[in-house]
Scaffold this motif. Sequence first.
Motif, PDB file in Angstrom:
ATOM      1  N   ARG A  32      12.677  50.709 -69.375  1.00  0.00           N
ATOM      2  CA  ARG A  32      14.017  51.184 -69.729  1.00  0.00           C
ATOM      3  C   ARG A  32      14.125  51.364 -71.236  1.00  0.00           C
ATOM      4  O   ARG A  32      13.331  50.821 -72.004  1.00  0.00           O
ATOM      5  CB  ARG A  32      15.081  50.208 -69.222  1.00  0.00           C
ATOM      6  CG  ARG A  32      15.015  49.993 -67.708  1.00  0.00           C
ATOM      7  CD  ARG A  32      16.159  49.131 -67.223  1.00  0.00           C
ATOM      8  NE  ARG A  32      16.060  48.916 -65.779  1.00  0.00           N
ATOM      9  CZ  ARG A  32      16.508  49.770 -64.867  1.00  0.00           C
ATOM     10  NH1 ARG A  32      17.085  50.897 -65.256  1.00  0.00           N
ATOM     11  NH2 ARG A  32      16.376  49.507 -63.575  1.00  0.00           N
ATOM     12  N   MET A  33      15.118  52.121 -71.635  1.00  0.00           N
ATOM     13  CA  MET A  33      15.305  52.409 -73.052  1.00  0.00           C
ATOM     14  C   MET A  33      16.032  51.227 -73.705  1.00  0.00           C
ATOM     15  O   MET A  33      17.246  51.240 -73.883  1.00  0.00           O
ATOM     16  CB  MET A  33      16.096  53.717 -73.217  1.00  0.00           C
ATOM     17  CG  MET A  33      15.861  54.410 -74.541  1.00  0.00           C
ATOM     18  SD  MET A  33      14.137  54.962 -74.639  1.00  0.00           S
ATOM     19  CE  MET A  33      14.104  55.618 -76.305  1.00  0.00           C
ATOM     20  N   ARG A  37      12.914  49.644 -78.124  1.00  0.00           N
ATOM     21  CA  ARG A  37      12.328  50.971 -77.979  1.00  0.00           C
ATOM     22  C   ARG A  37      13.111  52.018 -78.758  1.00  0.00           C
ATOM     23  O   ARG A  37      12.525  52.966 -79.311  1.00  0.00           O
ATOM     24  CB  ARG A  37      12.257  51.342 -76.501  1.00  0.00           C
ATOM     25  CG  ARG A  37      11.478  52.602 -76.199  1.00  0.00           C
ATOM     26  CD  ARG A  37      11.442  52.860 -74.712  1.00  0.00           C
ATOM     27  NE  ARG A  37      10.584  51.917 -74.028  1.00  0.00           N
ATOM     28  CZ  ARG A  37       9.296  52.122 -73.786  1.00  0.00           C
ATOM     29  NH1 ARG A  37       8.723  53.257 -74.183  1.00  0.00           N
ATOM     30  NH2 ARG A  37       8.586  51.228 -73.160  1.00  0.00           N
ATOM     31  N   VAL A  38      14.407  51.893 -78.810  1.00  0.00           N
ATOM     32  CA  VAL A  38      15.217  52.846 -79.579  1.00  0.00           C
ATOM     33  C   VAL A  38      14.879  52.753 -81.060  1.00  0.00           C
ATOM     34  O   VAL A  38      14.775  53.773 -81.765  1.00  0.00           O
ATOM     35  CB  VAL A  38      16.708  52.588 -79.317  1.00  0.00           C
ATOM     36  CG1 VAL A  38      17.569  53.414 -80.280  1.00  0.00           C
ATOM     37  CG2 VAL A  38      17.071  52.930 -77.879  1.00  0.00           C
ATOM     38  N   ALA A 228      10.067  58.218 -75.455  1.00  0.00           N
ATOM     39  CA  ALA A 228      11.226  58.885 -74.852  1.00  0.00           C
ATOM     40  C   ALA A 228      11.150  58.968 -73.339  1.00  0.00           C
ATOM     41  O   ALA A 228      12.119  59.402 -72.703  1.00  0.00           O
ATOM     42  CB  ALA A 228      11.372  60.297 -75.433  1.00  0.00           C
ATOM     43  N   TRP A 231      14.040  57.780 -70.815  1.00  0.00           N
ATOM     44  CA  TRP A 231      15.215  58.633 -70.651  1.00  0.00           C
ATOM     45  C   TRP A 231      15.048  59.592 -69.477  1.00  0.00           C
ATOM     46  O   TRP A 231      16.038  60.078 -68.930  1.00  0.00           O
ATOM     47  CB  TRP A 231      15.463  59.424 -71.937  1.00  0.00           C
ATOM     48  CG  TRP A 231      16.176  58.619 -72.993  1.00  0.00           C
ATOM     49  CD1 TRP A 231      17.061  57.620 -72.790  1.00  0.00           C
ATOM     50  CD2 TRP A 231      16.042  58.764 -74.400  1.00  0.00           C
ATOM     51  NE1 TRP A 231      17.504  57.116 -73.982  1.00  0.00           N
ATOM     52  CE2 TRP A 231      16.895  57.801 -75.002  1.00  0.00           C
ATOM     53  CE3 TRP A 231      15.302  59.591 -75.226  1.00  0.00           C
ATOM     54  CZ2 TRP A 231      17.032  57.654 -76.383  1.00  0.00           C
ATOM     55  CZ3 TRP A 231      15.432  59.451 -76.601  1.00  0.00           C
ATOM     56  CH2 TRP A 231      16.290  58.495 -77.168  1.00  0.00           C
TER      57      TRP A 231
END
Length: 337
Positions: A32-33, A37-38, A228, A231
């Motif tokens: 998951r984001m 990770r962001v 990415a 997403w």
Amino acid sequence: MRTERNLTRRLDRVFTRLDREPERPAHIDVPRMSRHRVVLFSSTLAFYLAIVWAVITTSWLVRLDWRVMFFRPYQQWPEIHAFLDYYVVLGQRGPTAVMVAAWLGWRSWRQHTIRPLLTLAASLLLLNITVGAAKLGMGRLGPHYATVIGANEMGLGGDIFPSGHTANAVVTWGILAYLASTPRARRWLSALSAVTSLGVGLTTVYLGTHWLSDVLLGWAAGLLILLALPWFEPLISRVENALFALRDRLRARWRRRVPVPAAPLAPVALQPLAKTAEAAVPAREPVGSARGARPPAHLAPGPHTARSERSPVTPAGSRRPSHADRLPRGASQAARP
């Protein structure tokens, strides 16, 4: 009719394997984001833009590119040239995609889901779109086609910036770490994919096919795609569900097209073998029937004579003497005139 039935059986065998367990196993987590990770995605994007700006403005990075190019590493260490010619294949899209797709296909068969293959397809599609658009948009020429010493060679119709070999190595080998089932496997595969992609990028610089800045931008481009991917997980799930629904419809259609077998014929009573054989043999005539006896075919008509009383017959063309010159059986030579 037989071909349709065989095809239906094969489809049932393939899809039954996927129906034995849930399509997405519960013990395999989907990335998951997260906030971490962001942050990595934002930092990598900033690094990507900084490399592009440094090349456009012909900064120190472009001068470093020219120094490495004039250093000519392939002439400094010629003994490893043959090995690196084969090693750089690990960054080519065709061979690497086939190898990784074979492994992920086996994973899909074992885990009863097509998510690994769909994730690979999504990452390669993003790679072609993003890296291809950047190559065509910036149009930089490679070291072998450079025209002005010290220039950035941008906007001249080239397709070298960023490095496609490097970005492809990051994505294709990094997708194995992205789809790993356990944290330990993810760590080991991440380290292995990082070393492989790093080696592929430096190999292109050694061979003189890319600038050093091309490789730096290729690493950033491939890492952005991997970061990415969470997403796009909802879209991958919807595509997977749509494919399974299509599979169910096709399987139901094939089953409807299979003809219903005809009803069996009524049983036939069988007679014993002895009685059947007796009925098939015709009845013989009695010995003393009124039917006249026919003379043997080899006997001539008329009174039957013994063989000793018959007159000998000489065949035509025989060399034996005529009947008059022949002596009767038992006579001596003195009876001749």
